[in-house]
Design an enzyme around this catalytic site. Structure first.
Site, PDB file in Angstrom:
ATOM      1  N   ASP A 227      44.905  43.514  38.423  1.00 15.20           N
ATOM      2  CA  ASP A 227      44.246  44.312  39.476  1.00 15.20           C
ATOM      3  C   ASP A 227      43.255  45.313  38.896  1.00 15.20           C
ATOM      4  O   ASP A 227      43.047  46.393  39.444  1.00 15.20           O
ATOM      5  CB  ASP A 227      45.284  45.057  40.343  1.00 15.20           C
ATOM      6  CG  ASP A 227      46.395  44.147  40.806  1.00 15.20           C
ATOM      7  OD1 ASP A 227      46.073  43.124  41.418  1.00 15.20           O
ATOM      8  OD2 ASP A 227      47.570  44.444  40.537  1.00 15.20           O
TER       9      ASP A 227
ATOM     10  N   HIS B  94      41.278  37.744  43.572  1.00 18.89           N
ATOM     11  CA  HIS B  94      40.110  38.565  43.296  1.00 18.89           C
ATOM     12  C   HIS B  94      39.456  38.923  44.608  1.00 18.89           C
ATOM     13  O   HIS B  94      39.394  38.102  45.519  1.00 18.89           O
ATOM     14  CB  HIS B  94      39.060  37.784  42.505  1.00 18.89           C
ATOM     15  CG  HIS B  94      39.467  37.471  41.109  1.00 18.89           C
ATOM     16  ND1 HIS B  94      40.042  38.387  40.281  1.00 18.89           N
ATOM     17  CD2 HIS B  94      39.359  36.341  40.401  1.00 18.89           C
ATOM     18  CE1 HIS B  94      40.275  37.815  39.119  1.00 18.89           C
ATOM     19  NE2 HIS B  94      39.874  36.570  39.160  1.00 18.89           N
TER      20      HIS B  94
ATOM     21  N   LYS C  10      55.899  21.299  34.347  1.00 23.70           N
ATOM     22  CA  LYS C  10      54.908  20.847  33.359  1.00 23.70           C
ATOM     23  C   LYS C  10      55.568  20.798  31.974  1.00 23.70           C
ATOM     24  O   LYS C  10      55.456  19.800  31.266  1.00 23.70           O
ATOM     25  CB  LYS C  10      53.727  21.821  33.370  1.00 23.70           C
ATOM     26  CG  LYS C  10      52.641  21.543  32.364  1.00 23.70           C
ATOM     27  CD  LYS C  10      51.502  22.545  32.550  1.00 23.70           C
ATOM     28  CE  LYS C  10      50.423  22.376  31.488  1.00 23.70           C
ATOM     29  NZ  LYS C  10      49.274  23.269  31.715  1.00 23.70           N
TER      30      LYS C  10
HETATM   31  P1  GDP Z   1      41.372  41.762  40.052  1.00 27.10           P
HETATM   32  O1  GDP Z   1      42.686  41.221  40.476  1.00 27.10           O
HETATM   33  O2  GDP Z   1      41.422  42.350  38.680  1.00 27.10           O
HETATM   34  O3  GDP Z   1      40.245  40.820  40.220  1.00 27.10           O
HETATM   35  O4  GDP Z   1      41.088  42.990  40.991  1.00 27.10           O
HETATM   36  P2  GDP Z   1      40.286  42.958  42.340  1.00 27.10           P
HETATM   37  O5  GDP Z   1      39.008  42.227  42.159  1.00 27.10           O
HETATM   38  O6  GDP Z   1      41.202  42.538  43.429  1.00 27.10           O
HETATM   39  O7  GDP Z   1      39.904  44.477  42.455  1.00 27.10           O
HETATM   40  C1  GDP Z   1      40.782  45.412  42.939  1.00 27.10           C
HETATM   41  C2  GDP Z   1      40.115  46.283  43.990  1.00 27.10           C
HETATM   42  O8  GDP Z   1      39.370  47.309  43.358  1.00 27.10           O
HETATM   43  C3  GDP Z   1      39.153  45.587  44.912  1.00 27.10           C
HETATM   44  O9  GDP Z   1      39.358  46.041  46.224  1.00 27.10           O
HETATM   45  C4  GDP Z   1      37.784  46.015  44.394  1.00 27.10           C
HETATM   46  O10 GDP Z   1      36.796  46.032  45.405  1.00 27.10           O
HETATM   47  C5  GDP Z   1      38.083  47.402  43.914  1.00 27.10           C
HETATM   48  N1  GDP Z   1      37.195  47.873  42.858  1.00 27.10           N
HETATM   49  C6  GDP Z   1      36.759  47.186  41.779  1.00 27.10           C
HETATM   50  N2  GDP Z   1      35.989  47.988  40.997  1.00 27.10           N
HETATM   51  C7  GDP Z   1      35.954  49.204  41.592  1.00 27.10           C
HETATM   52  C8  GDP Z   1      35.349  50.456  41.247  1.00 27.10           C
HETATM   53  O11 GDP Z   1      34.692  50.616  40.233  1.00 27.10           O
HETATM   54  N3  GDP Z   1      35.582  51.504  42.107  1.00 27.10           N
HETATM   55  C9  GDP Z   1      36.334  51.392  43.248  1.00 27.10           C
HETATM   56  N4  GDP Z   1      36.504  52.463  44.013  1.00 27.10           N
HETATM   57  N5  GDP Z   1      36.898  50.209  43.587  1.00 27.10           N
HETATM   58  C10 GDP Z   1      36.728  49.149  42.787  1.00 27.10           C
END
Ligand code: GDP
Length: 458
Positions: free
Chosen positions: A35, A63, A175
């Site tokens: 996350d 994501h 697997k």
């Molecule tokens: P992943 O599982 O690592 O891909 O995480 P996600 O893509 O689900 O990202 C987690 C959340 O953090 C999402 O709702 C993104 O939009 C948010 N997010 C990502 N980068 C930033 C940032 O720099 N600032 C803020 N405030 N939110 C972010």
């Protein structure tokens, strides 16, 4: 082979130079407990990539990508699928839940995703997790209800107990135990596939007698899916070989999960069932290590963790609560609040030992905007002595004492910053502090959800 043939072979007896040719893959990996915001980093790089690949995990990962105000959710599809000029690859290391794949695609189609079927390549060596998922849901459900109180009690006491995670573990188990079914089996002789599927169902029913499986119904559905995916399926190894050794191409790999969730290097047993560190790229796509180029680690400006298990920099206080609410740290599928704490540089150094990061993307810096003071975990002590490694054993990890450095907060809004110079000096210092203490440069800083709110430093 005769002696003569051996001596006339030009390669015999001569050390062969390592082949350092071909296109290099750019890799994006989570460097903490997941996350971290990998989706946004991948999306940024995917816009200029020709091929975007997934190499491990299943639809347990997720994501979120925000484009033009629309929030897309990806679980199994590479999130680069929104790039209409690129191909997306689901590699052999991924386990595929076919109904989930189509559901996910349809949901995103409603938001504007187009023609994804023409741009998706599925490796014929990938494993199918349809049946196992049915099994898993039932199994998890019973476990969760039965064990709920005990889980809560023990979690509160900080003890290490069985995982509550739902996931794709049984598919990876099949697997490894050689009873799994792959995409290539589904597309070959269906009678043979049906027989193997029935055997697998019987095995599970022998283990769990109350389990009801509608074998014929499932097979009917699988047959339909087989025809829908047939045009997308390729020999994954040859596809990647061709992509690497053909004309210049930008190839991107998006990691799912993260270093501390890796089956070998994560905080076992609270881990996922695949390798989400760099080795998983080679095994999950079938490519030589020399064709791995830049490896980018995605790091949240603080630390979060889902579920139970040791978490040395956790803040069970108003700091943790503030990070949780400001950062909207809630599990996407479970709706559970994520545990929150300060940034832990020991974890980042450990992830870097395994992955050899070229650079970091530091996300969610904006969440720290309101802090008076920011702490960073810089080292661990065990029985009063500093340790240079990240402990493997969970009980040992519970016992480490974290040494912190305190940095002043910048107390101003960074969400509108678009370049390095726009950032407050104290925020710049925080970024430099992380770089220096981990030894990995920071290439991007995230200050908001949108594509534009990613500051590129070099
Ligand atoms: P992943 O599982 O690592 O891909 O995480 P996600 O893509 O689900 O990202 C987690 C959340 O953090 C999402 O709702 C993104 O939009 C948010 N997010 C990502 N980068 C930033 C940032 O720099 N600032 C803020 N405030 N939110 C972010």
């Amino acid at each position: 082979m005769s002696h003569k043939a051996c001596y006339t072979n030009p390669g015999a007896g001569v050390k062969r130079p390592r082949n350092d040719t071909g296109n290099k893959l750019t890799v994006v990996l989570g460097a903490q407990w997941g996350d971290e915001g990998k989706g946004k980093v991948v999306d940024l790089l995917a816009t200029e990539s020709d091929i975007i690949c997934r190499c491990q995990g299943g639809n347990n990962a997720g994501h979120t990508v925000v484009v033009d105000g629309k929030e897309y959710d990806f679980h199994l599809l590479p999130s680069g699928i929104i790039n209409s000029k690129a191909l997306s690859v689901i590699g052999n290391g991924v386990v595929i839940h076919l109904p989930g794949l189509f559901e996910e695609a349809e949901k995103n189609e409603k938001k504007g995703l187009k023609d994804w079927e023409k741009r998706l390549i599925i490796s014929d060596r990938a494993h199918i997790d349809d049946f196992k998922n049915t099994f898993l849901r039932l199994f998890d459900f019973h476990q969760a209800v039965d064990g709920l109180q005990e889980v809560q009690r023990q979690a509160q006491e900080g003890k290490n107990i069985g995982t509550t995670k739902k996931g794709i573990g049984p598919t990876y188990s099949s697997k490894a135990s050689r009873t799994g079914l792959r995409i290539c089996d589904l597309l070959a002789d269906f009678k043979d596939f049906s027989m193997r599927f029935k055997n697998l169902a019987q095995q599970y029913q022998a283990m769990f007698p109350t389990l009801e499986v509608d074998v014929d119904g499932q097979l009917k559905k699988l047959k339909e899916y087989a025809e829908r995916i047939r045009p997308m399926v390729r020999d994954g190894v040859y596809f990647m070989y061709d992509a690497i050794n053909g004309p210049p191409k930008k190839i991107l790999v998006e990691g799912a999960n993260a270093a501390l969730l890796d089956i070998d290097f994560g905080t076992y047993p609270f881990v996922t069932s695949s390798n989400c560190t760099v080795g998983g790229v080679c095994t999950g796509l079938g490519i030589p290590p020399l064709n791995i180029g830049d490896v980018y680690g995605v790091v949240k400006a603080y630390t979060t963790r889902v579920g139970i298990g040791a978490f040395p920099t956790e803040q069970l206080n108003e700091v943790g609560e503030l990070l949780q609410t400001r950062g909207h740290e809630v599990g996407v599928t479970t709706g559970r609040k994520r545990r929150c704490g300060w940034l832990d540089l020991v974890i980042l150094r450990y992830a870097n030992m395994i992955n050899g990061f070229t650079a970091f993307a530091l996300t969610k810096l904006d969440i720290l905007d309101v802090m008076d003071e920011i702490k960073v975990g810089v080292s661990y002590k065990l029985n009063g002595k500093k340790i240079p490694y990240f402990p493997a054993n969970m009980d040992v990890l519970q016992k480490v004492e974290v040494e912190y450095e305190k940095l002043p907060g910048w107390k101003s809004d960074t969400s509108t910053c678009r370049k390095w110079e726009d950032l407050p000096v104290k925020a710049q210092n925080y970024i430099r502090f992380v770089e220096i203490h981990v030894g990995v440069p920071i290439k991007w800083v995230g200050v908001g959800k949108a594509r534009e709110s990613m500051i590129q430093l070099f």
